[in-house]
Design a protein around this motif. Structure first.
Motif: not given
Lengths: 242, 242
Positions: B165-188
Motif C-alpha cells: 500500500r502506498f500514497t500517490l505522493a510516495q509513488l511520485r517520490g519513487v518516480h522522482e528518484a528514478v528520473l532524477g527530477r521533480a514532477l508536477d503533482p497534479a499531472n502525475f
C-alpha cells in the motif's frame, strides 16, 4: 563445493520475429498481427517453418547477424531491430552442444511487409494461428506476442505500425489488433491523452464527408526505440559484402 | 560469398544489476538509485569493482546461474530476476575467445537491500556516480538506468520499490528518484489514474495530523513481471547443493 564445475560454452545463433498488421478478407477487414516464417531446407526439422535467422559468424556482432540473416532469407530490412531475449538454457538444443540464440524483433508497417521478396520458402502467417515450428520457435513467438501486448508503449505502436499522422480511431484500431479485442473509444482517448506519448496536430483527415477527425503525431521527444546500449558494427543494412 | 565463414562459439557468463532506493544524508533525505558492486579478487581487472556475476556451468540454466552468482557474492535473493540484455559482440572480451554475458536485473526494496550480507568486497554505490568498473560494466549499468527511466511501467516501479500500500505522493517520490527530477503533482496524479496500473483502496495513511491521504495498491490484474518465456530450472533460490 562437492564437484568441480566446468565452464559452459555454446555455439551462437540469431533469430528475428517481425510483426506486421495485415487485413484478411476472412476476418471482415479487421487487421491482425502476422509474421514471416522460412521453411527449413535441411535437418534438423527439415520442411518445418522457422523464424528467419541463422548462425553467427566469427567476428560478427549480434545485431548485425540478425539483420543479415533476416535480409538474406526474407528481403526485409526494417529500420531497426531491437533485442528481445536470449535463449540459452542447457536443454534447448537437440544436439550435444548448447546453442544460444539471441532473438531480435521489429514491428513493420504493412507497406514494408509487402515490399519483402517472398518465395516458395517464405510465407506470412497469422501470429495466433501457427503450425508446429522448428526448434522452440513457437515458444519464442508466444513470448514476443506477450511482450507486444503487455509492454509496448502507445507511442511505440503508433510509430511502428502507422504513418507519421494518424487519427485516434486508427491508433485504437492498431491496439485492438494487437490485443485481439475491442476497446472503449472514450476510455482509449482519455488514456492516450494522459500518456503524453502522442500529440494533437492542427491537421485533419481529408476525404471524409463532414466533421473530419483530427490527426495526431508521435511525440518524438520520447525516445523509446531500444537500439541497445552499444554503437553498431556498421549499420546492419549497409555496405557488407557477402 | 568471398570467404568461408566459420560459426562463432563463445563462453557464457551472467551478471546482475540490482537497483534499490537509498536515502543519503548528503542529499538532504532525497532517495536515490543505488546498486551493489563486487570487488574483483583476480585478473583481469583485479581490484576493480564489477557487477555481481560469474561463469555459467555446464548444465546450468541462465536465470539459475544469475541467481546463484548474485546470492554467492552479495547474499541478495530477490523474488525474481528479469533478463535485461545479452552482450556478445565480437570485440567485447579482452581474451581471444568471445564471452557472451547475459545480464539480469531486479529492483529491490530498501529493506531487502539492507538484509544483504555486505563484506569488504561488496559495496553499494549511487548509480549515477560510479568508479571505472571492470570489463564493459559501466556501459551495462548505463543501459540498465536508461531502461529503468524510459521503459518501466508505473505499476512495476510501485510494486518493486514500495510496499503493498502506498500514497500517490510516495509513488511520485519513487518516480522522482528514478528520473532524477521533480514532477508536477497534479499531472502525475492524472497520468497515474488514467494508466489503470494502480488502484485506489478504501484505506488511508495513518499517523498524519489531518486529511490523511488515500492509499493505493498495485493493480494485480496486470502481470508485468517478465519472468521470461520458459519454465524455470527449479527455483533459482531453492534446493541447489553446491
Amino acid at each position: 563445493m562437492t564437484a568441480r564445475h566446468e565452464r559452459a560454452s555454446a555455439i551462437l545463433a540469431v533469430s528475428t520475429v517481425i510483426f506486421a498488421l495485415r487485413t484478411d478478407d476472412e476476418t471482415g477487414g479487421v487487421p491482425q498481427v502476422w509474421l514471416p516464417l522460412v521453411r527449413r531446407i535441411r535437418e534438423p526439422f527439415e520442411g518445418r517453418w522457422a523464424l528467419p535467422g541463422g548462425p553467427l559468424w566469427v567476428g560478427e556482432d549480434l545485431a548485425f547477424a540478425a539483420a543479415r540473416t533476416l535480409s538474406d532469407t526474407t528481403g526485409l530490412t526494417p529500420s531497426y531491430l531491437e533485442q528481445l531475449y536470449a535463449f540459452g538454457d542447457a536443454d534447448r538444443s537437440p544436439g550435444a552442444e548448447r546453442v544460444v540464440s539471441v532473438v531480435y524483433w521489429a514491428l513493420v508497417r504493412s507497406e514494408e511487409a509487402e515490399r519483402a521478396s517472398v518465395g516458395d520458402n517464405v510465407r506470412w502467417f497469422p501470429a495466433d494461428d501457427l503450425p508446429e515450428l522448428a526448434f522452440d520457435h513457437n515458444v519464442i513467438v508466444e513470448y514476443a506476442l506477450w511482450r507486444l501486448r503487455t509492454k509496448m508503449e502507445y507511442s511505440r505502436i503508433a510509430h511502428a505500425f502507422l504513418g507519421e499522422r494518424f487519427t485516434l480511431a486508427q491508433l485504437r484500431g492498431v491496439h485492438e489488433a494487437v490485443l485481439g479485442r475491442a476497446l472503449d473509444p472514450a476510455n482509449f482517448r482519455r488514456t492516450i491523452e494522459a500518456s503524453g506519448t502522442v500529440v494533437a496536430t492542427d491537421e485533419y483527415l481529408t476525404g471524409t464527408p463532414h466533421r473530419p477527425p483530427r490527426l495526431y503525431r508521435y511525440n518524438d521527444q520520447i525516445d523509446l526505440a531500444d537500439a541497445g546500449p552499444l554503437p553498431r558494427q556498421q549499420h546492419p543494412f549497409e555496405g557488407r559484402n557477402a
